[in-house]
Motif scaffolding. Structure first.
Motif, PDB file in Angstrom:
ATOM      1  N   PHE A  22      15.718   2.127   1.118  1.00 53.53           N
ATOM      2  CA  PHE A  22      15.713   1.043   0.147  1.00 53.53           C
ATOM      3  C   PHE A  22      14.334   0.676  -0.385  1.00 53.53           C
ATOM      4  CE2 PHE A  22      19.428   0.221   2.871  1.00 53.53           C
ATOM      5  CZ  PHE A  22      20.415   0.379   1.913  1.00 53.53           C
ATOM      6  N   GLY A  23      13.289   1.065   0.292  1.00 51.12           N
ATOM      7  CA  GLY A  23      11.946   0.635  -0.097  1.00 51.12           C
ATOM      8  C   GLY A  23      11.176   1.707  -0.831  1.00 51.12           C
ATOM      9  N   ARG A  24       9.994   1.346  -1.249  1.00 47.48           N
ATOM     10  CA  ARG A  24       9.098   2.297  -1.896  1.00 47.48           C
ATOM     11  C   ARG A  24       8.557   3.256  -0.842  1.00 47.48           C
ATOM     12  NH1 ARG A  24       7.243   1.481  -6.829  1.00 47.48           N
ATOM     13  NH2 ARG A  24       5.421   2.735  -6.335  1.00 47.48           N
ATOM     14  N   ILE A  25       8.328   4.474  -1.255  1.00 52.99           N
ATOM     15  CA  ILE A  25       7.753   5.460  -0.346  1.00 52.99           C
ATOM     16  C   ILE A  25       6.238   5.272  -0.262  1.00 52.99           C
ATOM     17  CG2 ILE A  25       7.427   7.940   0.062  1.00 52.99           C
ATOM     18  CD1 ILE A  25      10.264   6.951   0.511  1.00 52.99           C
ATOM     19  N   ALA A  26       5.625   4.880  -1.359  1.00 57.72           N
ATOM     20  CA  ALA A  26       4.167   4.719  -1.404  1.00 57.72           C
ATOM     21  C   ALA A  26       3.825   3.475  -2.220  1.00 57.72           C
ATOM     22  CB  ALA A  26       3.543   5.958  -2.036  1.00 57.72           C
ATOM     23  N   PRO A  27       2.608   2.982  -2.076  1.00 55.05           N
ATOM     24  CA  PRO A  27       2.191   1.833  -2.894  1.00 55.05           C
ATOM     25  C   PRO A  27       2.225   2.179  -4.385  1.00 55.05           C
ATOM     26  CG  PRO A  27       0.596   2.277  -1.154  1.00 55.05           C
ATOM     27  CD  PRO A  27       1.562   3.404  -1.154  1.00 55.05           C
ATOM     28  N   SER A  28       2.398   1.184  -5.216  1.00 59.20           N
ATOM     29  CA  SER A  28       2.414   1.396  -6.665  1.00 59.20           C
ATOM     30  C   SER A  28       1.014   1.789  -7.147  1.00 59.20           C
ATOM     31  CB  SER A  28       2.858   0.118  -7.369  1.00 59.20           C
ATOM     32  OG  SER A  28       1.881  -0.892  -7.198  1.00 59.20           O
ATOM     33  N   SER A  29       0.927   2.267  -8.384  1.00 60.84           N
ATOM     34  CA  SER A  29      -0.369   2.647  -8.954  1.00 60.84           C
ATOM     35  C   SER A  29      -1.323   1.462  -8.961  1.00 60.84           C
ATOM     36  CB  SER A  29      -0.180   3.167 -10.383  1.00 60.84           C
ATOM     37  OG  SER A  29       0.509   4.375 -10.366  1.00 60.84           O
ATOM     38  N   ARG A  30      -0.819   0.298  -9.298  1.00 63.93           N
ATOM     39  CA  ARG A  30      -1.667  -0.903  -9.330  1.00 63.93           C
ATOM     40  C   ARG A  30      -2.226  -1.208  -7.943  1.00 63.93           C
ATOM     41  NH1 ARG A  30       1.145  -6.270 -11.148  1.00 63.93           N
ATOM     42  NH2 ARG A  30       2.376  -5.526  -9.430  1.00 63.93           N
ATOM     43  N   GLN A  31      -1.381  -1.084  -6.911  1.00 62.03           N
ATOM     44  CA  GLN A  31      -1.854  -1.333  -5.548  1.00 62.03           C
ATOM     45  C   GLN A  31      -2.854  -0.274  -5.103  1.00 62.03           C
ATOM     46  OE1 GLN A  31       2.079  -1.374  -3.831  1.00 62.03           O
ATOM     47  NE2 GLN A  31       1.905  -3.553  -3.343  1.00 62.03           N
ATOM     48  N   ARG A  32      -2.624   0.983  -5.478  1.00 66.44           N
ATOM     49  CA  ARG A  32      -3.554   2.057  -5.084  1.00 66.44           C
ATOM     50  C   ARG A  32      -4.926   1.861  -5.709  1.00 66.44           C
ATOM     51  NH1 ARG A  32       1.237   5.676  -5.403  1.00 66.44           N
ATOM     52  NH2 ARG A  32       0.772   5.976  -7.592  1.00 66.44           N
ATOM     53  N   ARG A  33      -4.990   1.344  -6.918  1.00 67.35           N
ATOM     54  CA  ARG A  33      -6.283   1.117  -7.570  1.00 67.35           C
ATOM     55  C   ARG A  33      -7.109   0.048  -6.847  1.00 67.35           C
ATOM     56  NH1 ARG A  33      -2.916   1.783 -12.204  1.00 67.35           N
ATOM     57  NH2 ARG A  33      -3.331   3.788 -13.141  1.00 67.35           N
ATOM     58  N   ARG A  34      -6.452  -0.805  -6.070  1.00 66.82           N
ATOM     59  CA  ARG A  34      -7.164  -1.856  -5.334  1.00 66.82           C
ATOM     60  C   ARG A  34      -7.635  -1.406  -3.959  1.00 66.82           C
ATOM     61  NH1 ARG A  34      -2.961  -6.614  -6.351  1.00 66.82           N
ATOM     62  NH2 ARG A  34      -2.051  -5.411  -4.688  1.00 66.82           N
ATOM     63  N   ILE A  35      -7.216  -0.239  -3.500  1.00 74.16           N
ATOM     64  CA  ILE A  35      -7.629   0.272  -2.188  1.00 74.16           C
ATOM     65  C   ILE A  35      -9.085   0.708  -2.271  1.00 74.16           C
ATOM     66  CG2 ILE A  35      -7.277   2.103  -0.475  1.00 74.16           C
ATOM     67  CD1 ILE A  35      -4.290   2.055  -1.285  1.00 74.16           C
ATOM     68  N   ILE A  36      -9.891   0.215  -1.346  1.00 79.51           N
ATOM     69  CA  ILE A  36     -11.326   0.530  -1.402  1.00 79.51           C
ATOM     70  C   ILE A  36     -11.787   1.438  -0.263  1.00 79.51           C
ATOM     71  CG2 ILE A  36     -11.969  -1.526  -2.704  1.00 79.51           C
ATOM     72  CD1 ILE A  36     -12.749  -2.822  -0.044  1.00 79.51           C
ATOM     73  N   ALA A  37     -10.892   1.842   0.601  1.00 86.14           N
ATOM     74  CA  ALA A  37     -11.267   2.724   1.711  1.00 86.14           C
ATOM     75  C   ALA A  37     -11.501   4.143   1.201  1.00 86.14           C
ATOM     76  CB  ALA A  37     -10.154   2.731   2.760  1.00 86.14           C
ATOM     77  N   PRO A  38     -12.486   4.845   1.763  1.00 90.06           N
ATOM     78  CA  PRO A  38     -12.694   6.243   1.369  1.00 90.06           C
ATOM     79  C   PRO A  38     -11.477   7.085   1.747  1.00 90.06           C
ATOM     80  CG  PRO A  38     -14.359   5.527   2.970  1.00 90.06           C
ATOM     81  CD  PRO A  38     -13.423   4.401   2.763  1.00 90.06           C
ATOM     82  N   ALA A  39     -11.177   8.070   0.908  1.00 89.06           N
ATOM     83  CA  ALA A  39     -10.010   8.912   1.171  1.00 89.06           C
ATOM     84  C   ALA A  39     -10.297  10.347   0.769  1.00 89.06           C
ATOM     85  CB  ALA A  39      -8.804   8.401   0.395  1.00 89.06           C
ATOM     86  N   LEU A  40      -9.813  11.269   1.569  1.00 90.76           N
ATOM     87  CA  LEU A  40      -9.858  12.688   1.241  1.00 90.76           C
ATOM     88  C   LEU A  40      -8.433  13.100   0.904  1.00 90.76           C
ATOM     89  CD1 LEU A  40     -11.229  15.459   1.077  1.00 90.76           C
ATOM     90  CD2 LEU A  40     -10.768  15.704   3.538  1.00 90.76           C
ATOM     91  N   ILE A  41      -8.219  13.577  -0.303  1.00 91.16           N
ATOM     92  CA  ILE A  41      -6.885  14.003  -0.733  1.00 91.16           C
ATOM     93  C   ILE A  41      -6.906  15.511  -0.863  1.00 91.16           C
ATOM     94  CG2 ILE A  41      -5.171  13.892  -2.568  1.00 91.16           C
ATOM     95  CD1 ILE A  41      -7.249  11.037  -2.672  1.00 91.16           C
ATOM     96  N   ILE A  42      -5.997  16.159  -0.149  1.00 90.31           N
ATOM     97  CA  ILE A  42      -5.903  17.614  -0.170  1.00 90.31           C
ATOM     98  C   ILE A  42      -4.594  17.981  -0.842  1.00 90.31           C
ATOM     99  CG2 ILE A  42      -5.839  19.709   1.223  1.00 90.31           C
ATOM    100  CD1 ILE A  42      -7.357  18.074   3.385  1.00 90.31           C
ATOM    101  N   GLY A  43      -4.678  18.754  -1.913  1.00 87.99           N
ATOM    102  CA  GLY A  43      -3.485  19.187  -2.637  1.00 87.99           C
ATOM    103  C   GLY A  43      -3.290  20.680  -2.510  1.00 87.99           C
TER     104      GLY A  43
END
Length: 87
Positions: free
Chosen positions: A38-59
């Motif tokens: 029933f819920g979202r799988i991930a935060p919305s785009s607006r919420q992700r833009r507010r995240i300030i922690a460093p992140a490594l994204i591997i695609g």
């Protein structure tokens, strides 16, 4: 407290994952299932833009669960992120 009636070393890897999944508290499993169904799988785009922690994204182009385009988009939305293309 978790119980371990079946030693994990005597069952195949995926069977161990199933056993570990079933070996959880009922309220925790219910909360996870409710969120997945029933819920979202991930935060919305607006919420992700507010995240300030460093992140490594591997695609990876061949990832069947996480589309490659999604990993690129996530890297663009997170402030302090680095995108790496896996081969």
């Amino acid at each position: 407290m978790l119980t371990r009636p079946i030693p994990r070393g005597v069952v195949p890897f995926w069977a161990g994952i199933v056993l570990d999944t079933l070996d959880q508290r009922a309220d925790s499993v219910a909360a996870v299932l409710h969120g997945v169904i029933f819920g979202r799988i991930a935060p919305s785009s607006r919420q992700r833009r507010r995240i300030i922690a460093p992140a490594l994204i591997i695609g990876h182009q061949a990832d069947p669960i996480h589309p490659f385009a999604d990993s690129r988009m996530l890297a663009e939305e997170l402030r302090d992120s680095q995108f790496v293309r896996a081969t």
